[in-house]
Each structure stands twice: as C-alpha cells, then as structure tokens.
Design an enzyme around this catalytic site. Structure first.
Site, short mmCIF file in Angstrom:
data_model
loop_
_atom_site.label_atom_id
_atom_site.label_comp_id
_atom_site.label_asym_id
_atom_site.label_seq_id
_atom_site.Cartn_x
_atom_site.Cartn_y
_atom_site.Cartn_z
N HIS A 40 -24.95 -52.67 -80.88
CA HIS A 40 -23.97 -53.22 -79.95
C HIS A 40 -24.07 -52.43 -78.64
CE1 HIS A 40 -20.57 -55.39 -78.49
NE2 HIS A 40 -19.84 -54.30 -78.36
N HIS A 59 -17.90 -53.95 -72.35
CA HIS A 59 -18.91 -54.58 -73.20
C HIS A 59 -18.53 -56.02 -73.48
CE1 HIS A 59 -16.53 -53.50 -77.04
NE2 HIS A 59 -15.90 -52.90 -76.06
N CYS A 105 -24.50 -59.10 -76.09
CA CYS A 105 -24.00 -57.85 -75.51
C CYS A 105 -25.10 -57.09 -74.77
CB CYS A 105 -23.38 -56.97 -76.59
SG CYS A 105 -24.50 -56.54 -77.94
#
Length: 249
Positions: free
Chosen positions: A30, A42, A155
């Site tokens: 991530h 994010h 992401c």
C-alpha cells in the site's frame, strides 16, 4: 538500495517522500505520500463509489477498508477525507498498521530497475521537487483522484502521479503501477516463454528466459520509459479523470 526493498527508519523521512508498506504477509503493498508532521496522504478503494471500481479491488477492500477501522486515538484529523473520495489523510501509524516502512525510489538507472525482483519499488522517472509533490497530494485530498481501479488507478498510481505529474494518454492499457505491471507481467512472460520449452530442454534455461521476459515486461511499462505519458497540472486533473483518453496539448 538493496535488490528487493528500500526499508527506511521514520526519522529518515522527508516531506514529499513516496512511501509504502506491505499488507497480507507481503501479498501486496500500500502506497502513499508523506507530507510531514507524521501524516500521509494516500488513496484507497471507496465503498460508496461505483461498483465497477470496488469490485476490481476486492482484495484490498477486504483487507484495507476504512469503514471498519476504529478512530485514531492520537490525531483527531487522522482519517480525514472528502465525501465520495478515496483520498484520505492518515497518521503514519495508521497508514503502516504495524507494518515496516519503505521508501519508493525515483530516477534509478535501467540496470538497477531490472535487478529489482519485485515491482512497485522504484521507477526510472525523476521526481518533481518536494514542494510540488506535497501540493499535488494536498490538492487531491480536497478534490479526489477519481475511481479506484486495481490495475489502472490504484494507490501506487496516486503516489506516482503526486511525485511526477504524469498520466497515461491511453487509459485502456495498464496504469503506472509497477505492482500491477508485475501481476500482469508474470503470466505474460510465462506464456511467451512456453514455446521455448521445445527449444531449451533445460528447465533452468527456460526459467532464466521467463525471468528475463518478466523483468523486461515490467521495464516496458515503467512511466520513465513509456512514451504514452503526459504531464498534467494537478489543477487540470479533474478534467482528465473523467475521460477515457487523454489528449496532448
């Protein structure tokens, strides 16, 4: 920089750094942008967005959904986001979720890129100045980054755009994400190398050729190498996110 990851300590971070951490026992990573003050901007799948984006990102929705997370006990603004947006502000602790901290590397050489075993850790593209990176991140926090798509707008794509300002002209192909390129590149390399089993009886030789094709497929989709990218100011990004194909100006 080692050949697999680029692990860093928290005190090494600087505003504008593209950081990442691994989830689900290294199954995926991530990504986000460190903006200073122990905060990270994010991009995550948003449950309230259209089903087309949430269904393609089912694995990360299940593992990384903000709806089931308790409020942060340390920072009142942790978890801030605009309605119907997947871009959010988190503290570093909530972003990492007890995972290790890694810093994505920009401007690496072609040879260094090819030696990295796993995608989604570096790019040959240079980064813009940190002030520009932070500005893009905070602007997108207020204005969104479109619908999440695990292959074309995830992401890592978000962090890559914040760092470089680059978007892909043709939205029908794979996105900027090296992680997505790795997922697609491995089966492709295996498929392309399968006829070679008739010519190369040695399994080691076939494995070597397959690995080489895998690395080259990742390299070919890197935003520092691709020719189908364009620099888009963040203030104009909303105009491009809703279109199927971007146009050069």
């Amino acid at each position: 920089m080692n050949l697999i990851t680029n692990k860093v300590d928290r005190d090494e971070l600087k505003p504008g750094d593209h950081i990442y951490t691994y989830r689900a026992v290294f199954a995926y990573s991530h990504h986000g942008v460190f903006v200073g003050g122990c905060k990270v901007v994010h991009f995550k799948p948003e449950q309230s967005l259209k089903a087309s984006s949430s269904s393609t990102a089912s694995s990360e929705v299940n593992n990384d959904s903000s709806s089931s997370e308790p409020p942060c006990p340390t920072y009142p603004d942790c978890g801030f986001k605009q309605p119907n947006s997947g871009v959010l502000l988190s503290c570093l602790d909530c972003f990492l979720k007890n995972g290790s901290l890694y810093r994505f590397t920009y401007g690496v050489s072609s040879s260094m890129f090819l030696t990295r075993v796993r995608g989604g850790t570096c790019t040959t593209a240079p980064s813009d100045p940190f002030q520009t990176v932070v500005h893009r991140s905070m602007h997108l926090l207020q204005n969104g980054f479109g619908n999440y798509d695990v292959f074309q707008n995830n992401c890592e794509d978000f962090a890559l755009y914040c760092k470089t300002g680059l978007l892909i002209l043709d939205k029908n192909g794979v996105g900027r994400s090296g992680q997505a390129s790795s997922i697609l590149g491995a089966p492709l390399a295996a498929l392309l190398s399968s006829p070679l089993t008739l010519l190369i009886p040695n399994p080691v030789g076939v494995a070597t050729v397959t690995a080489g094709m895998y690395c080259m497929s990742r390299y070919a989709t890197d935003i520092g190498v691709r020719t189908d990218v364009i620099k888009v100011p963040v203030e104009d990004l909303a105009l491009n996110l809703g279109t199927k194909t971007l146009k050069k100006r």
